[in-house]
Design a protein around this motif. Sequence first.
Motif, PDB file in Angstrom:
ATOM      1  N   MET A   9       0.821  -1.207   0.000  1.00  7.78           N
ATOM      2  CA  MET A   9       0.000   0.000   0.000  1.00  7.78           C
ATOM      3  C   MET A   9       0.860   1.265   0.000  1.00  7.78           C
ATOM      4  SD  MET A   9      -3.116   1.076   2.555  1.00  7.78           S
ATOM      5  CE  MET A   9      -4.104  -0.256   1.903  1.00  7.78           C
ATOM      6  N   ALA A  10       1.994   1.200   0.696  1.00  6.00           N
ATOM      7  CA  ALA A  10       2.884   2.364   0.713  1.00  6.00           C
ATOM      8  C   ALA A  10       3.395   2.676  -0.685  1.00  6.00           C
ATOM      9  CB  ALA A  10       4.046   2.117   1.670  1.00  6.00           C
ATOM     10  N   LYS A  11       3.719   1.646  -1.462  1.00  4.36           N
ATOM     11  CA  LYS A  11       4.181   1.882  -2.828  1.00  4.36           C
ATOM     12  C   LYS A  11       3.081   2.477  -3.685  1.00  4.36           C
ATOM     13  CE  LYS A  11       6.356  -0.400  -6.776  1.00  4.36           C
ATOM     14  NZ  LYS A  11       6.894  -1.674  -7.319  1.00  4.36           N
ATOM     15  N   ALA A  12       1.852   1.994  -3.528  1.00  4.35           N
ATOM     16  CA  ALA A  12       0.743   2.520  -4.322  1.00  4.35           C
ATOM     17  C   ALA A  12       0.439   3.973  -3.967  1.00  4.35           C
ATOM     18  CB  ALA A  12      -0.494   1.658  -4.122  1.00  4.35           C
ATOM     19  N   VAL A  13       0.609   4.343  -2.682  1.00  4.26           N
ATOM     20  CA  VAL A  13       0.267   5.694  -2.243  1.00  4.26           C
ATOM     21  C   VAL A  13       1.394   6.673  -2.515  1.00  4.26           C
ATOM     22  CG1 VAL A  13      -0.312   7.113  -0.227  1.00  4.26           C
ATOM     23  CG2 VAL A  13      -1.348   4.856  -0.503  1.00  4.26           C
ATOM     24  N   PHE A  14       2.620   6.291  -2.173  1.00  2.00           N
ATOM     25  CA  PHE A  14       3.738   7.228  -2.212  1.00  2.00           C
ATOM     26  C   PHE A  14       4.616   7.095  -3.449  1.00  2.00           C
ATOM     27  CE2 PHE A  14       2.896   6.681   2.393  1.00  2.00           C
ATOM     28  CZ  PHE A  14       2.482   7.984   2.644  1.00  2.00           C
ATOM     29  N   HIS A  15       4.311   6.163  -4.323  1.00  3.98           N
ATOM     30  CA  HIS A  15       5.024   6.083  -5.602  1.00  3.98           C
ATOM     31  C   HIS A  15       4.015   5.762  -6.701  1.00  3.98           C
ATOM     32  CE1 HIS A  15       8.840   5.911  -7.768  1.00  3.98           C
ATOM     33  NE2 HIS A  15       8.288   4.975  -8.512  1.00  3.98           N
ATOM     34  N   PRO A  16       3.092   6.678  -6.966  1.00  5.14           N
ATOM     35  CA  PRO A  16       2.068   6.430  -7.996  1.00  5.14           C
ATOM     36  C   PRO A  16       2.667   6.385  -9.392  1.00  5.14           C
ATOM     37  CG  PRO A  16       1.941   8.683  -7.176  1.00  5.14           C
ATOM     38  CD  PRO A  16       2.937   7.983  -6.319  1.00  5.14           C
ATOM     39  N   ALA A  17       1.810   6.049 -10.352  1.00  3.12           N
ATOM     40  CA  ALA A  17       2.281   5.825 -11.720  1.00  3.12           C
ATOM     41  C   ALA A  17       2.734   7.109 -12.404  1.00  3.12           C
ATOM     42  CB  ALA A  17       1.171   5.163 -12.543  1.00  3.12           C
ATOM     43  N   TRP A  18       2.286   8.274 -11.963  1.00  5.59           N
ATOM     44  CA  TRP A  18       2.654   9.508 -12.644  1.00  5.59           C
ATOM     45  C   TRP A  18       4.076   9.966 -12.302  1.00  5.59           C
ATOM     46  CZ3 TRP A  18       3.851  13.302  -9.173  1.00  5.59           C
ATOM     47  CH2 TRP A  18       3.252  13.243  -7.916  1.00  5.59           C
ATOM     48  N   ILE A  19       4.711   9.356 -11.323  1.00  5.40           N
ATOM     49  CA  ILE A  19       6.085   9.715 -10.981  1.00  5.40           C
ATOM     50  C   ILE A  19       7.023   9.105 -12.018  1.00  5.40           C
ATOM     51  CG2 ILE A  19       7.934   9.422  -9.284  1.00  5.40           C
ATOM     52  CD1 ILE A  19       5.881   9.562  -7.111  1.00  5.40           C
ATOM     53  N   PRO A  20       7.885   9.883 -12.651  1.00 11.52           N
ATOM     54  CA  PRO A  20       8.767   9.332 -13.691  1.00 11.52           C
ATOM     55  C   PRO A  20       9.834   8.440 -13.083  1.00 11.52           C
ATOM     56  CG  PRO A  20       9.333  11.618 -13.239  1.00 11.52           C
ATOM     57  CD  PRO A  20       8.084  11.337 -12.452  1.00 11.52           C
ATOM     58  N   PRO A  21      10.262   7.415 -13.791  1.00 11.76           N
ATOM     59  CA  PRO A  21      11.339   6.546 -13.279  1.00 11.76           C
ATOM     60  C   PRO A  21      12.681   7.265 -13.296  1.00 11.76           C
ATOM     61  CG  PRO A  21      10.765   5.923 -15.519  1.00 11.76           C
ATOM     62  CD  PRO A  21       9.773   6.978 -15.112  1.00 11.76           C
ATOM     63  N   GLY A  22      13.636   6.704 -12.556  1.00  8.63           N
ATOM     64  CA  GLY A  22      14.970   7.273 -12.524  1.00  8.63           C
ATOM     65  C   GLY A  22      15.672   7.116 -13.865  1.00  8.63           C
ATOM     66  N   VAL A  23      16.579   8.046 -14.154  1.00  8.92           N
ATOM     67  CA  VAL A  23      17.287   8.024 -15.433  1.00  8.92           C
ATOM     68  C   VAL A  23      18.703   7.486 -15.300  1.00  8.92           C
ATOM     69  CG1 VAL A  23      15.946   9.926 -16.376  1.00  8.92           C
ATOM     70  CG2 VAL A  23      18.039  10.424 -15.121  1.00  8.92           C
ATOM     71  N   ASP A  24      19.162   7.271 -14.076  1.00 11.49           N
ATOM     72  CA  ASP A  24      20.537   6.829 -13.855  1.00 11.49           C
ATOM     73  C   ASP A  24      20.529   5.699 -12.842  1.00 11.49           C
ATOM     74  OD1 ASP A  24      23.288   6.557 -13.260  1.00 11.49           O
ATOM     75  OD2 ASP A  24      23.625   8.632 -13.897  1.00 11.49           O
ATOM     76  N   PRO A  25      20.772   4.455 -13.246  1.00  9.20           N
ATOM     77  CA  PRO A  25      20.764   3.332 -12.296  1.00  9.20           C
ATOM     78  C   PRO A  25      21.817   3.474 -11.200  1.00  9.20           C
ATOM     79  CG  PRO A  25      20.668   2.538 -14.570  1.00  9.20           C
ATOM     80  CD  PRO A  25      20.962   3.997 -14.635  1.00  9.20           C
ATOM     81  N   THR A  26      22.949   4.103 -11.486  1.00  7.78           N
ATOM     82  CA  THR A  26      23.991   4.259 -10.475  1.00  7.78           C
ATOM     83  C   THR A  26      23.520   5.139  -9.328  1.00  7.78           C
ATOM     84  OG1 THR A  26      25.700   4.024 -12.166  1.00  7.78           O
ATOM     85  CG2 THR A  26      26.354   5.021 -10.080  1.00  7.78           C
ATOM     86  N   VAL A  27      22.893   6.261  -9.659  1.00 13.09           N
ATOM     87  CA  VAL A  27      22.405   7.161  -8.632  1.00 13.09           C
ATOM     88  C   VAL A  27      21.263   6.519  -7.848  1.00 13.09           C
ATOM     89  CG1 VAL A  27      21.345   9.414  -8.224  1.00 13.09           C
ATOM     90  CG2 VAL A  27      23.143   9.178  -9.924  1.00 13.09           C
ATOM     91  N   GLU A  28      20.396   5.768  -8.507  1.00 15.99           N
ATOM     92  CA  GLU A  28      19.315   5.094  -7.805  1.00 15.99           C
ATOM     93  C   GLU A  28      19.864   4.083  -6.803  1.00 15.99           C
ATOM     94  OE1 GLU A  28      16.092   5.917  -8.072  1.00 15.99           O
ATOM     95  OE2 GLU A  28      16.804   7.516  -9.391  1.00 15.99           O
ATOM     96  N   SER A  29      20.923   3.380  -7.161  1.00 14.34           N
ATOM     97  CA  SER A  29      21.544   2.438  -6.225  1.00 14.34           C
ATOM     98  C   SER A  29      22.158   3.173  -5.035  1.00 14.34           C
ATOM     99  CB  SER A  29      22.616   1.622  -6.946  1.00 14.34           C
ATOM    100  OG  SER A  29      22.062   0.898  -8.029  1.00 14.34           O
ATOM    101  N   LEU A  30      22.783   4.321  -5.283  1.00 10.35           N
ATOM    102  CA  LEU A  30      23.343   5.105  -4.193  1.00 10.35           C
ATOM    103  C   LEU A  30      22.256   5.631  -3.261  1.00 10.35           C
ATOM    104  CD1 LEU A  30      26.102   7.122  -6.084  1.00 10.35           C
ATOM    105  CD2 LEU A  30      26.438   5.276  -4.434  1.00 10.35           C
TER     106      LEU A  30
END
Length: 292
Positions: A1-22
């Motif tokens: 439920m937290a993912k559905a509420v706080f990360h909805p579909a309109w949020i764009p995905p990350g563009v850099d996998p390295t920064v997302e891992s950090l």
Amino acid sequence: MAKAVFHPAWIPPGVDPTVESLKRARIICGTVTAVGVYSFVQGGFAFDEMLENVLTASLVLLVITPLTVGVMLLVWRRRAGHLRRMRTPLTNSLVLLLIFIGSVAVTVTNWQMLKGFGFLVGVLSFFGGLWLTVFVGAGAVYVSGNFFGTAVVHRCLPPLLAMVTTWLVAIPDLVTGDLHGLSLTLGIVFILGAPVTVTAIALLEMRRLRRHHGIRLGDHPATLPVPGSVPPPPSYPPSGNPYAAAGQQPPSGNPYAPGPRTPPSAPTGNPYAAGRQAASYPPAGNPYTSGH
């Protein structure tokens, strides 16, 4: 439920996998450090103080996030004008911020009022508080990565907001000398660890956005390129000579011919006669008679 509420579909995905891992590593290390310091250094887990810190951080978010975004809107408007396209994404981000802060407030209030309930209500409130704690904790992980979806407005807003928020949360403790019961050295390291780490990762993210995607914080969002976009392929087959210079027409005719020449004509006479030309073809008389 937290993912559905706080990360909805309109949020764009990350563009850099390295920064997302950090980012994920920073969230995990920060949580382990906070729990470890309170548990092992202080000799016990200060749950009430943890709740107060979470509530304080939420109030800082409520004030600092709109203020920082408002300053950037003024900067972008002076550089490129209109901001009408940002109205919907900004409203969605504000709603997400209010939902998170409301969830934190309800969770903290539930734990603080737990002792005043009766047995049955207290049991229900205890399990409800556990669920809310997990819900808010998972939501904090998501919003710390996307920072309430502000990347849909500008890709550099999440790292900027992360830096501003962590420093404003840490500076009051340094100014007032509240080291949370720790020694001077360990207290300063504990307080400055979060803003220094967040700042380093945020600067790295903005640097990679600038170098690899051409996205700068001061540029108006309407003028920025879309990360990962590929230009459309040219029409096929292409027209004209791709190797000719601009305005130059390719030469006409056969480029491999040595020069102008007349086409050959068919030879006359008997091609099989040896050394002399026959008068007529085919020869007259009987070809099978010998000598006459």
